[in-house]
Write a protein that holds these residues in place. Sequence first.
Motif, PDB file in Angstrom:
ATOM      1  N   LYS A 183       0.815  -1.228   0.000  1.00 50.21           N
ATOM      2  CA  LYS A 183       0.000   0.000   0.000  1.00 50.21           C
ATOM      3  C   LYS A 183       0.845   1.274   0.000  1.00 50.21           C
ATOM      4  CE  LYS A 183      -3.775  -2.428   0.210  1.00 50.21           C
ATOM      5  NZ  LYS A 183      -4.471  -2.707  -1.016  1.00 50.21           N
ATOM      6  N   VAL A 191      -9.662   7.773   7.482  1.00 52.04           N
ATOM      7  CA  VAL A 191     -10.595   6.650   7.407  1.00 52.04           C
ATOM      8  C   VAL A 191     -11.920   7.133   6.828  1.00 52.04           C
ATOM      9  CG1 VAL A 191     -11.818   4.871   8.706  1.00 52.04           C
ATOM     10  CG2 VAL A 191      -9.520   5.550   9.422  1.00 52.04           C
ATOM     11  N   ARG A 217     -13.578   4.700   0.282  1.00 54.92           N
ATOM     12  CA  ARG A 217     -12.622   5.101  -0.749  1.00 54.92           C
ATOM     13  C   ARG A 217     -13.307   6.023  -1.751  1.00 54.92           C
ATOM     14  NH1 ARG A 217      -7.894   5.873  -0.640  1.00 54.92           N
ATOM     15  NH2 ARG A 217      -7.527   5.294  -2.782  1.00 54.92           N
ATOM     16  N   THR A 257      -8.118   4.646   3.875  1.00 55.47           N
ATOM     17  CA  THR A 257      -8.573   3.291   4.147  1.00 55.47           C
ATOM     18  C   THR A 257      -9.997   3.373   4.659  1.00 55.47           C
ATOM     19  OG1 THR A 257      -8.074   1.194   5.256  1.00 55.47           O
ATOM     20  CG2 THR A 257      -7.702   3.214   6.536  1.00 55.47           C
ATOM     21  N   GLN A 285     -12.329  -1.640   2.751  1.00 58.50           N
ATOM     22  CA  GLN A 285     -10.943  -1.988   2.437  1.00 58.50           C
ATOM     23  C   GLN A 285     -10.385  -3.027   3.404  1.00 58.50           C
ATOM     24  OE1 GLN A 285     -12.179   1.211   1.937  1.00 58.50           O
ATOM     25  NE2 GLN A 285     -12.158   0.406  -0.137  1.00 58.50           N
ATOM     26  N   VAL A 286     -10.885  -3.065   4.620  1.00 60.10           N
ATOM     27  CA  VAL A 286     -10.382  -4.047   5.586  1.00 60.10           C
ATOM     28  C   VAL A 286     -11.269  -5.295   5.627  1.00 60.10           C
ATOM     29  CG1 VAL A 286      -9.182  -2.318   6.974  1.00 60.10           C
ATOM     30  CG2 VAL A 286     -11.525  -2.951   7.588  1.00 60.10           C
ATOM     31  N   ASN A 335     -11.868  -5.441   0.046  1.00 59.47           N
ATOM     32  CA  ASN A 335     -11.612  -4.410  -0.963  1.00 59.47           C
ATOM     33  C   ASN A 335     -11.904  -4.882  -2.382  1.00 59.47           C
ATOM     34  OD1 ASN A 335     -10.882  -1.889  -1.904  1.00 59.47           O
ATOM     35  ND2 ASN A 335      -8.703  -2.247  -1.769  1.00 59.47           N
ATOM     36  N   VAL A 357     -10.669   0.316  12.141  1.00 60.28           N
ATOM     37  CA  VAL A 357     -10.287   0.305  10.728  1.00 60.28           C
ATOM     38  C   VAL A 357      -8.776   0.513  10.597  1.00 60.28           C
ATOM     39  CG1 VAL A 357     -10.502   1.504   8.511  1.00 60.28           C
ATOM     40  CG2 VAL A 357     -12.543   1.043   9.890  1.00 60.28           C
ATOM     41  N   LYS A 410      -6.948  -2.683  11.667  1.00 60.55           N
ATOM     42  CA  LYS A 410      -7.136  -3.742  10.670  1.00 60.55           C
ATOM     43  C   LYS A 410      -6.355  -3.431   9.393  1.00 60.55           C
ATOM     44  CE  LYS A 410     -10.698  -6.411  10.200  1.00 60.55           C
ATOM     45  NZ  LYS A 410     -12.023  -7.006   9.959  1.00 60.55           N
ATOM     46  N   THR A 411      -6.208  -2.142   9.078  1.00 57.75           N
ATOM     47  CA  THR A 411      -5.429  -1.754   7.900  1.00 57.75           C
ATOM     48  C   THR A 411      -3.982  -2.196   8.060  1.00 57.75           C
ATOM     49  OG1 THR A 411      -6.871   0.126   7.444  1.00 57.75           O
ATOM     50  CG2 THR A 411      -4.658   0.206   6.493  1.00 57.75           C
ATOM     51  N   VAL A 447      -3.900  -5.782   7.226  1.00 55.18           N
ATOM     52  CA  VAL A 447      -4.039  -5.982   5.784  1.00 55.18           C
ATOM     53  C   VAL A 447      -2.703  -5.763   5.084  1.00 55.18           C
ATOM     54  CG1 VAL A 447      -5.054  -4.988   3.687  1.00 55.18           C
ATOM     55  CG2 VAL A 447      -6.511  -5.486   5.646  1.00 55.18           C
ATOM     56  N   GLU A 500      -4.855  -8.095   1.566  1.00 58.22           N
ATOM     57  CA  GLU A 500      -6.290  -7.869   1.691  1.00 58.22           C
ATOM     58  C   GLU A 500      -7.126  -9.087   1.339  1.00 58.22           C
ATOM     59  OE1 GLU A 500      -6.918  -4.382  -0.624  1.00 58.22           O
ATOM     60  OE2 GLU A 500      -6.587  -5.390  -2.521  1.00 58.22           O
TER      61      GLU A 500
END
Length: 191
Positions: free
Chosen positions: A92, A110, A113, A138, A142-143, A146, A173, A176-177, A180, A185
């Motif tokens: 990313k 956050v 997208r 993000t 996305q988490v 995606n 989020v 979790k990003t 990821v 993902e």
Amino acid sequence: MYKYFFKRLLDILLALFIIILISPLLLVVFVLIKLDSRGPIFFLQQRVGKHGIKFFVYKLRTMTHKERVTTSEIFKDNPEVTRIGYIMRRLKIDELPQFFNVLLGDMSLVGPRPALPQLYEKYPEISKDRLLVRPGITGWAQVHGNIYLSWEDRFRLDSFYVHHLTFGMDVRVFLKTLAVVVVGEDKFIQK
């Protein structure tokens, strides 16, 4: 109170901190992009933000420099993704310049997208919820998989986020990003 004031304040403070922190990495990546393929370092693309306002999102270029259709998803086996581009997409890193979009107020750390303008007209009604907040680097969709999710599933997840937006949700989020980025993902697909 968080949604209307502290979220923006936190975005500005964290974006500034992160930009300072990642600036040495960005310089190295700029050189690697130029060594790997011809073309510009940055990829700018118009997107739709809060209240339907259009803006340009900043990304690092991960593909060969040529004209292409921009509405299709790019998966890891796409032959137009450069060698360094593959690594940047996987980690990313290509999204890092969007911290400047956050500073400018076009985006949040956050949120859903930001969508391409040509897709906006085709969205079902549930997708309009995503325009009630600033788009994010993000987000909840996305988490949860995606690009491996259908647009309908992404819209449903974005709507859930918009209607449950809290500081706690943003922290979830963000954490979790990080996961990821570490494991990919495709390991988080949830419908």
